[in-house]
Design an enzyme around this catalytic site. Structure first.
Site, short mmCIF file in Angstrom:
data_model
loop_
_atom_site.label_atom_id
_atom_site.label_comp_id
_atom_site.label_asym_id
_atom_site.label_seq_id
_atom_site.Cartn_x
_atom_site.Cartn_y
_atom_site.Cartn_z
N LYS B 114 0.88 -1.17 0.00
CA LYS B 114 0.00 0.00 0.00
C LYS B 114 0.92 1.22 0.00
O LYS B 114 1.56 1.53 0.99
CB LYS B 114 -0.90 0.01 1.24
N GLY B 175 -8.33 8.87 8.77
CA GLY B 175 -8.73 8.93 10.18
C GLY B 175 -9.78 9.97 10.50
O GLY B 175 -10.07 10.22 11.67
N ALA B 201 -9.48 5.32 3.11
CA ALA B 201 -9.51 6.45 4.04
C ALA B 201 -10.79 7.25 3.97
O ALA B 201 -11.35 7.47 2.90
CB ALA B 201 -8.32 7.38 3.83
N GLY B 202 -11.24 7.67 5.14
CA GLY B 202 -12.38 8.56 5.24
C GLY B 202 -13.67 7.90 5.71
O GLY B 202 -14.57 8.57 6.21
N ASN B 223 -9.31 1.55 8.64
CA ASN B 223 -8.66 1.18 9.90
C ASN B 223 -9.38 1.84 11.07
O ASN B 223 -10.05 1.20 11.89
CB ASN B 223 -7.18 1.57 9.86
N THR B 224 -9.29 3.17 11.14
CA THR B 224 -9.81 3.90 12.30
C THR B 224 -11.31 3.68 12.53
O THR B 224 -11.75 3.60 13.68
CB THR B 224 -9.52 5.41 12.15
#
Lengths: 68, 275
Positions: B114, B175, B201-202, B223-224
């Site tokens: 990545k 995040g 992301a987002g 992830n987050t």
């Protein structure tokens, strides 16, 4: 006789002529899923026993950690 | 099987009739890719990732703690079970990112990466110039390059031409949990490139993941959104279902939008109550 090298940003005294293998043993670091770079150049695992570290060398030892 | 409609069927978390996501010559039935950062404990991480159904799991490449403790994240995330996706998070130049990928490969983490080249600390938006340069080099050196990019169709095309295995536009800053901020650009990217498009992301909650998939994206990376939920394990399940629901809705072909109502019940045969 000792030489001063930097390992992961930390000044470290090691025996002169120590190999990457020797350093990893001293620091108790497993070989699996670990990679080493000396002075920005990656050291292949097959060369751990032959690459010797000398005064001023910068060593990076990395492994996978949690991340996104 | 050929006349079976191309629908996603939830059969124990596996897609029976959908095509697989193919990356670097490998087939994946899950279209959700998850990270391993920010978890409160290894046990929560392990269970959440299991619940997410993900087959690809991202990891960061960082200095070992000295002296070595012997502990490894790969004691928790079994590399035989999951495909590891090392990232280049924290790299601000193409050179740093390329070296990190070489380190990951030398560490035995494979050749799927990545790729992140960050351009700004506050927004973590990508430096697309560095990203393109690193993509070219790494693709040439045999890596399966999965670049984290902005939602720009022009850059997406350049990355594809440079040899990227997929493009991974952000939905919103890393995040941030702000969701898919520019679905129209994502749609244009989908029409512009032929490699898989994975929103990276987002995403903040399950509906964001579903929206990405309803747009026609091939996958979602997060992830987050899972790790920072109050209950990461049940959020991981919500994300798995959100991705599956969105994919199923996309493959089903949604109805057209209309401004005015159209009755669902017959207009004829309504009883007459007038006196």
């Amino acid at each position: 006789m000792f030489v001063k090298i930097t390992v992961n940003g930390q000044p470290t005294l090691v025996e002169a002529g120590i190999t990457v293998d020797g350093l990893l043993d001293t620091l108790n670091i497993k070989r699996q899923y670990t990679a080493v770079a000396v002075n920005r150049e990656i050291t292949p695992k097959s060369e751990y026993g032959t690459v010797k570290l000398s005064e001023g060398d910068k060593v990076e030892i990395v492994r996978p950690m949690g991340g996104g | 099987m050929s006349d079976v409609p191309a629908l996603v069927m939830d059969c124990g978390g596996k897609n029976m009739y959908d095509t697989n996501l193919v990356l670097g010559g490998k087939d994946f039935s899950s279209r959700l890719i998850v990270g391993t950062g920010k978890y409160s404990s290894n046990e929560v991480m392990r269970t959440a990732i299991e619940e997410s159904g993900a087959e690809i799991v991202t990891v960061a490449i960082r200095r070992v703690a000295l002296p070595g403790s012997g502990e490894s994240i790969l004691d928790v995330i079994d590399p035989k079970r999951y495909t590891l996706l090392p990232n280049t998070a924290g790299c601000y130049t193409a050179d740093e990112a390329i070296r990190t990928c070489y380190l990951a490969r030398e560490a035995g983490l494979g050749e799927m990466v990545k790729l992140e080249v960050i351009g700004d600390q506050r927004t973590l938006f990508p430096d697309v110039q560095g990203l393109l340069e690193a993509t070219k080099t790494l693709a040439r050196d045999g890596f399966t390059v999965m670049p984290y990019t902005n939602d720009d169709p022009v850059m997406a095309k350049k990355l594809e031409d440079a040899g990227a295995a997929c493009v991974m536009p952000l939905g919103a800053p890393i995040g941030s949990g702000l969701g898919i901020r520019n679905p129209y650009n994502i749609k244009i990217i989908l029409e512009t490139v032929s490699v898989p498009v994975i929103v990276d992301a987002g995403v903040g909650t399950a509906s964001d993941a579903a929206i990405a998939m309803e747009l026609g994206c091939d996958g979602v990376l997060m992830n987050t959104a899972i790790a920072a939920a109050s209950d990461p394990v049940s959020m991981a399940k919500a994300m798995r279902l959100g991705v599956q629901a969105g994919r199923l809705a996309y493959k089903s072909g949604r109805m057209g939008k209309k401004l005015y109502a159209t009755a669902s019940s017959p207009l004829e045969g309504v009883p007459d109550w007038t006196s």
